[in-house]
Design an enzyme around this catalytic site. Structure first.
Site, mmCIF file in Angstrom:
data_model
loop_
_atom_site.group_PDB
_atom_site.id
_atom_site.type_symbol
_atom_site.label_atom_id
_atom_site.label_comp_id
_atom_site.label_asym_id
_atom_site.label_seq_id
_atom_site.Cartn_x
_atom_site.Cartn_y
_atom_site.Cartn_z
ATOM 1 N N HIS A 146 -2.728 -9.510 12.256
ATOM 2 C CA HIS A 146 -2.251 -8.566 11.887
ATOM 3 C C HIS A 146 -1.827 -7.671 12.948
ATOM 4 O O HIS A 146 -2.701 -7.094 13.808
ATOM 5 C CB HIS A 146 -3.284 -7.581 10.978
ATOM 6 N N CYS B 110 -3.617 -3.487 4.452
ATOM 7 C CA CYS B 110 -2.645 -4.258 5.070
ATOM 8 C C CYS B 110 -3.379 -5.706 4.785
ATOM 9 O O CYS B 110 -2.436 -6.653 5.025
ATOM 10 C CB CYS B 110 -2.620 -4.198 6.330
ATOM 11 N N GLU C 194 1.015 -1.021 -0.048
ATOM 12 C CA GLU C 194 0.042 0.018 -0.029
ATOM 13 C C GLU C 194 0.941 1.301 -0.065
ATOM 14 O O GLU C 194 0.318 2.377 0.173
ATOM 15 C CB GLU C 194 -1.038 0.010 1.100
#
Ligand code: HMG
Length: 390
Positions: free
Chosen positions: A233, A111, A79
């Site tokens: 994450h 993400c 990203e």
């Protein structure tokens, strides 16, 4: 046929900032960063590292000649991409000398990008069992100096080889996912820094995890007791803990203790690197695999992927019998041990040293960067990369 993760490479820049020192210089109690956010050190990328070089360095660690011949698909999740047209995967393909008869693309959803890449890779291997896919998750997280997101920056990349009969982890088929249009974090093309609604982003992360976990339980018939660990994450290491806590409440005591202890281990590398966006979940998985030496083959690990904007997914994998032989633990210990600390003023100067956006030529000092693969400059609007060993 088993399909999954055969190798995991990791790279983070050679410079870091101590979070205690950042806190003091921002007039904040260091406990907020080290306990409240859960970060000890933050990777600081020199101007000679960008998402392409970070990814190429991570993949360089794991690819042998046979991999380079067999890889016929390179998927780059990022990203913080460097070009709106050409994919970062094409540069890595060239820098590492991968078989020319390969596809190379970039995917984006904050993400979540590397997870999308892994799911795509699974489909590709199911149709082409002889091939291998190189999945890259590489980013530089930038919010800005003196911003509320500053303590959650970082930089690094994870490279994964996905193939049939994998060495490390076989991915299971059941998976739960969801999408909702949320403005919790975004980066318009004119900005090199992210915009964020911090409170909303935390709430959405927690809500997405609760939702996909419920969905997953119904789809799979599995429950918390069936997991050795759940990896997350990790934009900062306290985040996964916040999402896991409410879900754990109804589990038996021993299951709660196991998942909490293993969660803590899975935050090890991330705590010392910061947010690496697309690679973050896989860095957490790597922390767990490399730092918990008694994890048994055959056990199930859960993976929660969250990409702001937002897409979330929960999926699972089973550790393979000789998985430890496929890890590069010693390399990573050396990489962490050889990093150099920078002061807050040095970090600020490095943060402000950005590449020209007016078409001018620049030549960078790659000797100052110990990485094998570096950005050497820009000429005629084209980034010039160097693989020092090629
Ligand atoms: P903030 O608002 O400054 O922090 O920024 P806070 O006031 O909420 O404090 C954080 C925690 O520190 C709190 O604990 C405080 O109590 C504690 P909590 O209530 O959360 O458990 N605290 C202390 N603890 C010990 N000693 C002390 C002390 N003082 C306070 N002295 C925030 C925090 C994360 C919002 C900010 O850094 C930010 O906006 N970061 C960027 C956004 C982000 O990381 N969001 C996470 C979810 S979204 C996501 O994961 C996607 C993402 O990776 C992007 C993508 O997908 O592309 C970001």
């Amino acid at each position: 046929m088993k399909i999954g993760i055969d190798k995991i490479g990791f790279y983070t820049p050679h410079l870091y900032l101590d979070m205690n020192k950042l806190a003091v210089s921002r007039d904040i109690d260091p406990g907020k960063f080290t306990i409240g956010i859960g970060q000890e050190k933050m990777a600081v990328p020199p101007v000679t590292q960008d998402p392409v070089t970070l990814a190429a360095n991570a993949a360089y660690e794991i690819l042998d000649e046979a991999d380079k011949e067999q890889i016929d698909f390179v998927i780059f999740g990022t990203e913080s991409g460097i070009d709106s047209s050409k994919s970062a995967a094409v540069y890595v393909h060239e820098l590492l000398g991968i078989n020319p008869n390969a596809r190379a693309i970039e995917v984006k959803q904050a993400c979540y990008g590397a997870t999308a890449a892994i799911q795509m890779a699974k489909g590709h291997i199911a149709l082409n069992p002889e091939s291998k896919v190189l999945v890259l998750g590489s980013d530089i997280a930038r919010y800005g100096l003196n911003t509320s997101g500053e303590a959650t920056q970082g930089a690094g990349a994870v490279a994964l080889v996905i193939c049939a009969d994998p060495g490390i982890m076989a991915l299971e088929d059941k998976s739960a996912y969801m999408t909702a249009d949320v403005m919790d974090f975004w980066r318009p093309v004119y900005s090199d820094k992210a915009f964020v609604n911090g409170k909303l982003s935390n709430e959405q992360y927690i809500a997405f995890f609760a939702d996909v976990w419920e969905q997953f339980k119904q789809k799979s018939g599995l429950d918390l007791k069936d997991f050795e660990a759940i990896t997350f994450h990790l934009p900062y290491t306290k985040m996964g803990k916040k999402a896991l806590k409410p879900v754990l409440e109804d589990a038996p005591e021993d299951v709660q203790e196991r998942l909490k202890a293993n969660y803590q281990i899975s935050t090890g590398y991330n705590r010392n690197v910061g947010n690496i966006y697309t690679g973050s979940l896989y860095l957490s998985l790597l922390s767990l695999l490399e730092q918990k030496e008694d994890l048994k083959p055959g056990t199930r690990i859960g993976l929660f992927s969250y990409g702001s904007g937002a897409v979330g997914e929960f999926f699972t994998g089973i550790l393979q019998s000789n998985y430890r032989d496929y890890l590069k633990t010693e390399n990573h210990n050396k990489m962490f041990a050889s990093r150099k600390e920078v002061t807050v003023p040095e970090y600020e100067a490095i943060f402000e040293e950005t590449l020209p956006t007016n078409g001018s030529t620049v030549k960078l000092d790659t000797d100052a960067d110990p990485a094998v693969i570096c950005l050497a400059g820009i000429s005629e609007n084209m980034r010039q990369y160097v693989n020092k060993l090629k």
